[in-house]
Design an enzyme around this catalytic site. Sequence first.
Site, PDB file in Angstrom:
ATOM      1  N   LYS A 191     119.141 131.445  41.263  1.00 42.04           N
ATOM      2  CA  LYS A 191     120.376 131.789  41.995  1.00 42.04           C
ATOM      3  C   LYS A 191     120.115 132.972  42.914  1.00 42.04           C
ATOM      4  O   LYS A 191     120.546 133.001  44.066  1.00 42.04           O
ATOM      5  CB  LYS A 191     121.485 132.198  41.005  1.00 42.04           C
ATOM      6  N   THR A 214     132.782 134.073  29.997  1.00 45.78           N
ATOM      7  CA  THR A 214     133.374 134.234  28.654  1.00 45.78           C
ATOM      8  C   THR A 214     133.795 132.848  28.188  1.00 45.78           C
ATOM      9  O   THR A 214     134.966 132.492  28.273  1.00 45.78           O
ATOM     10  CB  THR A 214     134.604 135.174  28.667  1.00 45.78           C
ATOM     11  N   LEU A 257     141.863 135.946  41.575  1.00 45.53           N
ATOM     12  CA  LEU A 257     141.488 135.044  42.664  1.00 45.53           C
ATOM     13  C   LEU A 257     141.680 133.595  42.254  1.00 45.53           C
ATOM     14  O   LEU A 257     141.371 133.215  41.123  1.00 45.53           O
ATOM     15  CB  LEU A 257     140.011 135.241  43.036  1.00 45.53           C
ATOM     16  N   GLU A 299     140.511 129.704  42.935  1.00 46.57           N
ATOM     17  CA  GLU A 299     139.449 128.937  43.571  1.00 46.57           C
ATOM     18  C   GLU A 299     140.019 128.251  44.797  1.00 46.57           C
ATOM     19  O   GLU A 299     141.154 127.775  44.786  1.00 46.57           O
ATOM     20  CB  GLU A 299     138.906 127.880  42.601  1.00 46.57           C
ATOM     21  N   PHE A 316     154.373 128.255  43.509  1.00 49.01           N
ATOM     22  CA  PHE A 316     153.810 127.701  42.280  1.00 49.01           C
ATOM     23  C   PHE A 316     154.792 126.799  41.542  1.00 49.01           C
ATOM     24  O   PHE A 316     154.952 126.870  40.328  1.00 49.01           O
ATOM     25  CB  PHE A 316     153.343 128.849  41.363  1.00 49.01           C
ATOM     26  N   LEU A 317     155.495 125.979  42.304  1.00 45.87           N
ATOM     27  CA  LEU A 317     156.490 125.079  41.706  1.00 45.87           C
ATOM     28  C   LEU A 317     156.194 123.631  42.075  1.00 45.87           C
ATOM     29  O   LEU A 317     157.098 122.805  42.068  1.00 45.87           O
ATOM     30  CB  LEU A 317     157.899 125.439  42.189  1.00 45.87           C
ATOM     31  N   GLY A 354     152.888 117.888  39.644  1.00 44.03           N
ATOM     32  CA  GLY A 354     151.614 117.199  39.839  1.00 44.03           C
ATOM     33  C   GLY A 354     151.228 116.396  38.616  1.00 44.03           C
ATOM     34  O   GLY A 354     152.062 116.140  37.741  1.00 44.03           O
ATOM     35  N   GLY A 404     145.180 122.160  35.330  1.00 44.29           N
ATOM     36  CA  GLY A 404     143.837 122.204  34.747  1.00 44.29           C
ATOM     37  C   GLY A 404     143.014 123.278  35.416  1.00 44.29           C
ATOM     38  O   GLY A 404     143.545 124.280  35.886  1.00 44.29           O
ATOM     39  N   CYS A 428     140.493 127.959  34.326  1.00 48.36           N
ATOM     40  CA  CYS A 428     141.190 129.151  33.808  1.00 48.36           C
ATOM     41  C   CYS A 428     142.393 128.849  32.924  1.00 48.36           C
ATOM     42  O   CYS A 428     142.450 129.298  31.782  1.00 48.36           O
ATOM     43  CB  CYS A 428     141.626 130.017  34.990  1.00 48.36           C
TER      44      CYS A 428
HETATM   45  C1  UGA Z   1     144.180 130.575  38.418  1.00 50.70           C
HETATM   46  C2  UGA Z   1     145.174 131.666  38.861  1.00 50.70           C
HETATM   47  O1  UGA Z   1     146.093 131.122  39.799  1.00 50.70           O
HETATM   48  C3  UGA Z   1     144.422 132.855  39.507  1.00 50.70           C
HETATM   49  O2  UGA Z   1     145.354 133.883  39.818  1.00 50.70           O
HETATM   50  C4  UGA Z   1     143.391 133.386  38.497  1.00 50.70           C
HETATM   51  O3  UGA Z   1     142.617 134.443  39.053  1.00 50.70           O
HETATM   52  C5  UGA Z   1     142.448 132.250  38.122  1.00 50.70           C
HETATM   53  O4  UGA Z   1     143.219 131.169  37.539  1.00 50.70           O
HETATM   54  C6  UGA Z   1     141.483 132.803  37.095  1.00 50.70           C
HETATM   55  O5  UGA Z   1     141.903 133.124  35.988  1.00 50.70           O
HETATM   56  O6  UGA Z   1     140.303 133.031  37.455  1.00 50.70           O
HETATM   57  P1  UGA Z   1     142.795 128.645  39.672  1.00 50.70           P
HETATM   58  O7  UGA Z   1     142.368 128.205  38.310  1.00 50.70           O
HETATM   59  O8  UGA Z   1     141.785 128.766  40.751  1.00 50.70           O
HETATM   60  O9  UGA Z   1     143.539 130.073  39.595  1.00 50.70           O
HETATM   61  O10 UGA Z   1     143.851 127.566  40.161  1.00 50.70           O
HETATM   62  P2  UGA Z   1     145.411 127.524  40.518  1.00 50.70           P
HETATM   63  O11 UGA Z   1     145.574 127.479  41.974  1.00 50.70           O
HETATM   64  O12 UGA Z   1     146.166 128.543  39.790  1.00 50.70           O
HETATM   65  O13 UGA Z   1     145.776 126.070  39.952  1.00 50.70           O
HETATM   66  C7  UGA Z   1     145.662 125.783  38.547  1.00 50.70           C
HETATM   67  C8  UGA Z   1     146.200 124.407  38.267  1.00 50.70           C
HETATM   68  O14 UGA Z   1     147.588 124.341  38.517  1.00 50.70           O
HETATM   69  C9  UGA Z   1     145.571 123.301  39.120  1.00 50.70           C
HETATM   70  O15 UGA Z   1     145.375 122.165  38.321  1.00 50.70           O
HETATM   71  C10 UGA Z   1     146.609 123.070  40.202  1.00 50.70           C
HETATM   72  O16 UGA Z   1     146.557 121.795  40.780  1.00 50.70           O
HETATM   73  C11 UGA Z   1     147.881 123.282  39.408  1.00 50.70           C
HETATM   74  N1  UGA Z   1     149.050 123.641  40.255  1.00 50.70           N
HETATM   75  C12 UGA Z   1     149.086 124.836  40.890  1.00 50.70           C
HETATM   76  C13 UGA Z   1     150.117 122.771  40.344  1.00 50.70           C
HETATM   77  O17 UGA Z   1     150.105 121.668  39.755  1.00 50.70           O
HETATM   78  N2  UGA Z   1     151.213 123.127  41.084  1.00 50.70           N
HETATM   79  C14 UGA Z   1     151.271 124.322  41.718  1.00 50.70           C
HETATM   80  O18 UGA Z   1     152.332 124.603  42.364  1.00 50.70           O
HETATM   81  C15 UGA Z   1     150.181 125.196  41.622  1.00 50.70           C
END
Ligand code: UGA
Length: 423
Positions: free
Chosen positions: A36, A87, A149, A151, A245-246, A249, A253, A256
């Site tokens: 890496k 972790t 953050l 992804e 965030f509403l 879907g 998953g 995180c």
């Molecule tokens: C999440 C948190 O949002 C970040 O703040 C945090 O830093 C990160 O975990 C972490 O702990 O490292 P992430 O896993 O990248 O981020 O993804 P999200 O954008 O939060 O989405 C998580 C899941 O929720 C996905 O399956 C996504 O499709 C779903 N989702 C999200 C929905 O179904 N509807 C939404 O309105 C938002």
Amino acid sequence: MSKVAVVGVGYVGLCTSAGLASLGHEVHSFDVITEKISNLQNGIVHIFEEGLADLVASGIQSGNLNFHNDLETALSFAEFVFLCVPTPQDEDGTADLQYVISAAQSVAKFAQPGAVVITKSTVPVGAAKKVKEALSREDLYVASNPEFLREGTALFDFYNPDRIVAGADDPVIAHKVADLYQNTSVPNLITSTASAELIKYAANAFLAIKLSFVNEIAAICEQSGADINDVTKGFGLDSRIGEKFLKAGPGWGGSCFPKDTRALLAISESYGVKSDLINSAVHSNEKTFDRIALRAEQLAGGSLHGKKIAAWGIAFKAGTDDIRESPAVVIINRLLDKGAEVVAYDPKAKLPAESQAVQVGTMAEAVADAEMLIVLTEWPEFITASSSNFLPAMKAKTVFDTRAILSSDWQNHASTFASVGSK
Ligand code: UGA
């Protein structure tokens, strides 16, 4: 500007390294995986994240971003040492701290006196104390600085965070950590290490609960004729709730939420607290997967056996190639279990090696002769897709949009059309 070392150049470590270098800090990053590091030294980035490769390249060019195969060099002169190692989850859901502890033990050998060792990985409440023990040096400080953050939008989030949380048992140290982000003018929250550690889990668990709630409302919409987009808009406009965030879907998953909700359940149990709400959110998410798979079966006329189903989307969400605990992969597996032949397409993500589904290279190949199209990830190319380019090639023009993203022309031209959260 400060001298910063980062231990671990996975997703969090690399975004942190490149982000802090772009703010003007001198960053020296280390990883035990030598391949890496040698790739990064040549500007080859192993993670797909919008803008990250360019930011790494400009960091290297400016001289602010350096990658090392030996920890001693990375730590020479470092005033701040970020631990960004994995972790993983133990069988009982607890976060396994072995990499954090062994990284701290290695750091102790070379860290400069007075250096602040900061956990950036998501760690259980009390981890900072264990890091302090593992360091076993009175001249080093320990702090917790959780990352928030997402992804796919990690760099946007780095430059536009809602807050910076810095926890340390000495507030002066916590302020110094928060000051590293001084160019990103946002609220700083200075706390104890325990509070900082819990804030991260509480945020992710709350968001997961929010999504489970939305998906349950979507299920009610599907039965009652209400429309989830109108309903979420209507209650989200209440400023006490908020519109973000509403989005309903196929379930939530990623790397995180599933891991962190299970870890928080384990943490609460370890303190003798029964967390019914988080537990319910996890179960509710499983039920969402069941509901989506059942609806697909019903749309296919009651049986998926031997039917070719096109799946658009494999990644757990748009903007990433990550398939860890991807709802799309879960749904694909359930369709396979029901006897379907699934042909999947994703612009970035790959099916797991053991998957019985077939992956193809274009959206058109996936839908050719398919009896149903199921949309599982909200990629922009699916949002802008025109039905006339795809429906004619399908054997039966049944479409199931589990992200509610397709344009209305699909509804108008499909023979059977269903969208999550509406009839
Ligand atoms: C999440 C948190 O949002 C970040 O703040 C945090 O830093 C990160 O975990 C972490 O702990 O490292 P992430 O896993 O990248 O981020 O993804 P999200 O954008 O939060 O989405 C998580 C899941 O929720 C996905 O399956 C996504 O499709 C779903 N989702 C999200 C929905 O179904 N509807 C939404 O309105 C938002």
